[in-house]
Design a protein around this motif. Structure first.
Motif, PDB file in Angstrom:
ATOM      1  N   ASP A   9      66.023  43.807  19.705  1.00  0.00           N
ATOM      2  CA  ASP A   9      65.500  44.646  20.786  1.00  0.00           C
ATOM      3  C   ASP A   9      66.400  44.449  21.995  1.00  0.00           C
ATOM      4  O   ASP A   9      66.806  43.322  22.284  1.00  0.00           O
ATOM      5  N   ASP A  10      66.704  45.532  22.707  1.00  0.00           N
ATOM      6  CA  ASP A  10      67.621  45.409  23.836  1.00  0.00           C
ATOM      7  C   ASP A  10      66.949  44.834  25.081  1.00  0.00           C
ATOM      8  O   ASP A  10      67.616  44.473  26.041  1.00  0.00           O
ATOM      9  N   GLN A  11      65.608  44.745  25.061  1.00  0.00           N
ATOM     10  CA  GLN A  11      64.894  44.139  26.179  1.00  0.00           C
ATOM     11  C   GLN A  11      64.687  42.656  25.880  1.00  0.00           C
ATOM     12  O   GLN A  11      63.957  42.283  24.966  1.00  0.00           O
ATOM     13  N   GLU A  12      65.315  41.812  26.672  1.00  0.00           N
ATOM     14  CA  GLU A  12      65.315  40.380  26.390  1.00  0.00           C
ATOM     15  C   GLU A  12      63.917  39.781  26.353  1.00  0.00           C
ATOM     16  O   GLU A  12      63.604  38.958  25.481  1.00  0.00           O
ATOM     17  N   LEU A  13      63.050  40.191  27.286  1.00  0.00           N
ATOM     18  CA  LEU A  13      61.709  39.630  27.333  1.00  0.00           C
ATOM     19  C   LEU A  13      60.892  40.024  26.113  1.00  0.00           C
ATOM     20  O   LEU A  13      60.141  39.219  25.561  1.00  0.00           O
ATOM     21  N   VAL A  14      61.048  41.268  25.683  1.00  0.00           N
ATOM     22  CA  VAL A  14      60.338  41.735  24.483  1.00  0.00           C
ATOM     23  C   VAL A  14      60.835  40.970  23.265  1.00  0.00           C
ATOM     24  O   VAL A  14      60.054  40.468  22.449  1.00  0.00           O
ATOM     25  N   ARG A  15      62.152  40.870  23.162  1.00  0.00           N
ATOM     26  CA  ARG A  15      62.774  40.175  22.025  1.00  0.00           C
ATOM     27  C   ARG A  15      62.336  38.712  21.974  1.00  0.00           C
ATOM     28  O   ARG A  15      61.950  38.196  20.920  1.00  0.00           O
ATOM     29  N   ALA A  16      62.385  38.067  23.119  1.00  0.00           N
ATOM     30  CA  ALA A  16      62.019  36.650  23.181  1.00  0.00           C
ATOM     31  C   ALA A  16      60.535  36.449  22.889  1.00  0.00           C
ATOM     32  O   ALA A  16      60.146  35.486  22.212  1.00  0.00           O
ATOM     33  N   GLY A  17      59.707  37.366  23.388  1.00  0.00           N
ATOM     34  CA  GLY A  17      58.265  37.260  23.157  1.00  0.00           C
ATOM     35  C   GLY A  17      57.908  37.393  21.688  1.00  0.00           C
ATOM     36  O   GLY A  17      57.131  36.592  21.150  1.00  0.00           O
ATOM     37  N   THR A  83      57.955  52.819  21.305  1.00  0.00           N
ATOM     38  CA  THR A  83      57.088  52.840  22.478  1.00  0.00           C
ATOM     39  C   THR A  83      55.918  53.786  22.297  1.00  0.00           C
ATOM     40  O   THR A  83      54.824  53.551  22.795  1.00  0.00           O
ATOM     41  N   PHE A  84      56.144  54.872  21.565  1.00  0.00           N
ATOM     42  CA  PHE A  84      55.117  55.887  21.396  1.00  0.00           C
ATOM     43  C   PHE A  84      54.731  56.037  19.935  1.00  0.00           C
ATOM     44  O   PHE A  84      55.563  55.897  19.036  1.00  0.00           O
ATOM     45  N   ASP A  85      53.439  56.363  19.678  1.00  0.00           N
ATOM     46  CA  ASP A  85      52.971  56.427  18.297  1.00  0.00           C
ATOM     47  C   ASP A  85      53.519  57.626  17.531  1.00  0.00           C
ATOM     48  O   ASP A  85      53.487  57.654  16.305  1.00  0.00           O
ATOM     49  N   LEU A  86      54.030  58.638  18.243  1.00  0.00           N
ATOM     50  CA  LEU A  86      54.678  59.755  17.571  1.00  0.00           C
ATOM     51  C   LEU A  86      56.059  59.975  18.169  1.00  0.00           C
ATOM     52  O   LEU A  86      56.446  61.078  18.537  1.00  0.00           O
ATOM     53  N   ASP A  87      56.791  58.895  18.286  1.00  0.00           N
ATOM     54  CA  ASP A  87      58.170  58.946  18.755  1.00  0.00           C
ATOM     55  C   ASP A  87      58.959  59.942  17.903  1.00  0.00           C
ATOM     56  O   ASP A  87      58.829  59.989  16.687  1.00  0.00           O
ATOM     57  N   SER A  99      60.232  50.560   6.398  1.00  0.00           N
ATOM     58  CA  SER A  99      58.984  50.487   5.638  1.00  0.00           C
ATOM     59  C   SER A  99      57.754  50.668   6.512  1.00  0.00           C
ATOM     60  O   SER A  99      56.635  50.475   6.054  1.00  0.00           O
ATOM     61  N   GLY A 100      57.967  51.024   7.768  1.00  0.00           N
ATOM     62  CA  GLY A 100      56.857  51.245   8.670  1.00  0.00           C
ATOM     63  C   GLY A 100      57.275  51.042  10.111  1.00  0.00           C
ATOM     64  O   GLY A 100      58.440  50.783  10.391  1.00  0.00           O
ATOM     65  N   PHE A 101      56.331  51.212  11.021  1.00  0.00           N
ATOM     66  CA  PHE A 101      56.665  50.998  12.427  1.00  0.00           C
ATOM     67  C   PHE A 101      55.489  50.434  13.198  1.00  0.00           C
ATOM     68  O   PHE A 101      54.337  50.577  12.800  1.00  0.00           O
ATOM     69  N   LEU A 102      55.806  49.765  14.290  1.00  0.00           N
ATOM     70  CA  LEU A 102      54.822  49.160  15.172  1.00  0.00           C
ATOM     71  C   LEU A 102      55.036  49.665  16.594  1.00  0.00           C
ATOM     72  O   LEU A 102      56.167  49.912  16.998  1.00  0.00           O
ATOM     73  N   LEU A 103      53.953  49.777  17.344  1.00  0.00           N
ATOM     74  CA  LEU A 103      54.089  50.039  18.769  1.00  0.00           C
ATOM     75  C   LEU A 103      54.449  48.737  19.474  1.00  0.00           C
ATOM     76  O   LEU A 103      54.029  47.655  19.058  1.00  0.00           O
ATOM     77  N   LYS A 104      55.221  48.853  20.538  1.00  0.00           N
ATOM     78  CA  LYS A 104      55.664  47.641  21.236  1.00  0.00           C
ATOM     79  C   LYS A 104      54.516  46.883  21.900  1.00  0.00           C
ATOM     80  O   LYS A 104      54.655  45.697  22.198  1.00  0.00           O
ATOM     81  N   ASP A 105      53.402  47.559  22.133  1.00  0.00           N
ATOM     82  CA  ASP A 105      52.268  46.860  22.742  1.00  0.00           C
ATOM     83  C   ASP A 105      51.308  46.316  21.685  1.00  0.00           C
ATOM     84  O   ASP A 105      50.141  46.072  21.935  1.00  0.00           O
ATOM     85  N   VAL A 106      51.842  46.106  20.474  1.00  0.00           N
ATOM     86  CA  VAL A 106      51.044  45.589  19.376  1.00  0.00           C
ATOM     87  C   VAL A 106      50.439  44.230  19.722  1.00  0.00           C
ATOM     88  O   VAL A 106      51.041  43.427  20.439  1.00  0.00           O
ATOM     89  N   ARG A 107      49.245  43.992  19.250  1.00  0.00           N
ATOM     90  CA  ARG A 107      48.600  42.693  19.468  1.00  0.00           C
ATOM     91  C   ARG A 107      49.291  41.614  18.638  1.00  0.00           C
ATOM     92  O   ARG A 107      49.853  41.881  17.589  1.00  0.00           O
ATOM     93  N   ARG A 108      49.183  40.382  19.107  1.00  0.00           N
ATOM     94  CA  ARG A 108      49.833  39.249  18.447  1.00  0.00           C
ATOM     95  C   ARG A 108      49.459  39.172  16.963  1.00  0.00           C
ATOM     96  O   ARG A 108      50.324  39.074  16.092  1.00  0.00           O
TER      97      ARG A 108
END
Length: 222
Positions: A9-17, A83-87, A99-108
């Motif tokens: 992921d190009d966003q460091e905080l997202v990637r690290a999280g 970012t969006f459910d119908l990107d 094999s699938g996709f997740l939204l970035k605000d997915v729960r842990r």
């Protein structure tokens, strides 16, 4: 045995999280991180992970191109982030081998579950969600005469072809079993056989193949 993962992921905080959450699991190991698609491809080549968690929109090489390269070169499973459910790129990402996709605000908990599901060889999306997604994107394509199913489907038995149509329409294994008056074990066998014969990784690719071939069409009733 741990599931080995590359997080891109190009966003460091997202990637690290995401890396921190996943690496904290006893059965998951983050072997590398990547800030763009090119780094993701390089990391997969270097570490041979089981799964690549990959953002769709990244610099240098976007996630779709990276997914296509990784899927062509290895058995590494690809789970896309969006970012969006119908990107607008989701359909292309699935077609590229994801094999699938997740939204970035997915729960842990959902993130961890998704990684385990995809790493185990399953598609992330439930059949009904997959159908809605593929129908949305195929319906945007220019209308034209219905193409006959390609010759590749000739290798399927009548039962396997029927099973494929039902998968594409969003039926679960239990629903297919009920409709065909067979056991779920028999349905699982049909699914496994048709995926093998068609050279497909999972149900998501099966749905795409069925729609693109004209074997079934968006909005068609089960």
């Amino acid at each position: 045995m741990s599931v080995r993962i590359v997080v891109a992921d190009d966003q460091e905080l997202v990637r690290a999280g995401f890396s921190m959450i996943l690496d904290a699991q006893p059965d998951i190991e983050v072997v590398a991180e990547a800030a763009d698609g090119a780094q993701a491809v390089a990391a997969v080549r270097a570490h041979q992970p089981d799964l690549l968690l990959l953002d769709i929109r990244m610099p240098n090489m976007d996630g779709i191109e990276a997914a296509a390269v990784v899927s062509a070169e290895s058995d590494c499973r690809v789970l896309m982030l969006t970012t969006f459910d119908l990107d607008d790129y989701v359909y292309d990402a699935l077609r590229a081998g994801a094999s699938g996709f997740l939204l970035k605000d997915v729960r842990r908990d959902d993130l961890v579950h998704a990684v385990r599901v995809v790493a185990a060889g399953e598609s992330l999306l439930a059949p009904s969600i997959t159908t809605k997604l593929i129908a949305e994107f195929t319906s945007r394509r220019p209308a034209g005469p219905k193409a006959p199913p390609p010759e590749r489907f000739d290798v399927l038995t009548a039962r396997e072809r029927e099973t494929l149509r039902m998968i594409a329409r969003g039926l679960s294994n239990a629903e297919i079993a009920q409709a065909m008056v067979v056991s779920e074990h028999t349905v699982k066998t049909h699914v496994s056989n048709l995926l093998t014969k068609l050279g497909l990784r999972d149900r998501v690719q099966a749905v795409i193949a069925a729609y693109e071939s004209g074997l079934t069409v968006p909005g068609q009733a089960p």
